[in-house]
Design an enzyme around this catalytic site. Structure first.
Site, short mmCIF file in Angstrom:
data_model
loop_
_atom_site.label_atom_id
_atom_site.label_comp_id
_atom_site.label_asym_id
_atom_site.label_seq_id
_atom_site.Cartn_x
_atom_site.Cartn_y
_atom_site.Cartn_z
N SER A 150 0.85 -1.19 0.00
CA SER A 150 0.00 0.00 0.00
C SER A 150 0.89 1.24 0.00
CB SER A 150 -0.89 0.03 1.24
OG SER A 150 -1.58 1.26 1.36
N TYR A 201 -2.17 -1.08 10.22
CA TYR A 201 -2.25 -1.29 8.78
C TYR A 201 -1.03 -0.71 8.07
CZ TYR A 201 -3.85 -1.04 3.94
OH TYR A 201 -3.94 -1.15 2.57
#
Length: 266
Positions: free
Chosen positions: A153, A167
């Site tokens: 990401s 995350y």
């Protein structure tokens, strides 16, 4: 360049691919792209009914099947690999896409948010490579390596706006794991790369895009969020002859958001 040359460069006929987290969002985008390029695709995610829906929806593009599994659990990773290896002893493409996120302020961010996110986002890709390494080695050659594509990401590259501590940390870990595995497996004819998506329409991003979609699109140099073909395209490139000399790369697919950001504010 002739159409035959393009097919040799980007075609995946005769290849078998596993896409984890393949029943929604980015996983479906990648599965469709690999199918359209000629690969046989196996998807996996927790919910059997969702897997069945995606198999039905994508079957027009090629040969697709599903093996439901909860990959946050080591035993389920082993079971998934065993079911795949019962049908074939080679795996040409492994896409580690299954993932989870958690957003909560610093003061109340719970231990469970670390356990859930790290188990699925970091441990699971490693476990899947462990279980399928021999099948990947058997499928790869010096001229046409097998491929591992990890989904990271841009939140593992820059500081995210949201309070997604576990995350963003997990995705930075995925990027480094990708580099470590690339060095180890490259000599064994297996490349390992990571895609670092920016904002795409997905279940994970749905609430954020509903609330801030226009502002997020405006912050991108390309002034839009990602489309299905943007993700399909990078997956096909990395899985095909066109990407066979790319190894250990972290490729942002975000319209330039992470790599052109300026300013010091969150």
């Amino acid at each position: 360049m002739s159409s035959a040359d393009l097919t040799r460069l980007f075609g995946l006929s005769g290849k078998t691919a596993l896409v984890t987290g393949g029943s929604s969002g980015i996983g479906v985008m990648i599965a469709r792209g690999l199918l359209q390029a000629g690969a046989r695709v196996i998807i996996s995610s927790r919910k059997a009914d969702k897997c069945a829906q995606v198999v039905e929806a994508l079957s027009e593009f090629g040969t697709i099947s599903a093996i439901p599994a909860d990959l946050s659990r080591r035993a389920e990773c082993k079971r998934l690999a065993a079911e795949i290896l019962a049908d074939t002893d080679e795996l040409h493409i492994l896409v580690n896409n299954a993932g989870a996120t958690w957003g909560e302020p610093l003061e109340s961010f719970p231990t469970s948010a670390w356990d859930k996110v790290l188990d699925l986002n970091v441990k699971s890709p490693f476990w899947m490579v462990q279980e399928l390494a021999d099948a990947l080695r058997r499928a790869g050659t010096a001229d046409d390596p097998a491929r591992v594509i990890n989904i990271g990401s841009i939140d593992g590259i820059h500081v995210p706006v949201m309070h997604t501590y576990s995350y963003s940390a997990s995705k930075a870990a995925v990027h480094q794991l990708t580099r470590v595995l690339a060095k180890e497996l490259g000599p064994q004819h297996v490349t390992v790369n990571a895609v670092a998506p920016g904002p795409f329409q997905s279940k994970m991003m749905a609430a954020t895009l509903d609330a801030f979609g226009d502002a997020i699109a405006a912050s991108s140099p390309l002034r839009r969020i990602g489309r299905d073909d943007d993700m399909a395209g990078i997956a096909i490139f990395l899985a095909s002859r066109a990407g066979s000399y790319v190894n250990g790369a972290i490729i942002p697919v975000d319209g330039g958001m992470a790599t052109t950001a300026s300013g010091s504010g969150r």
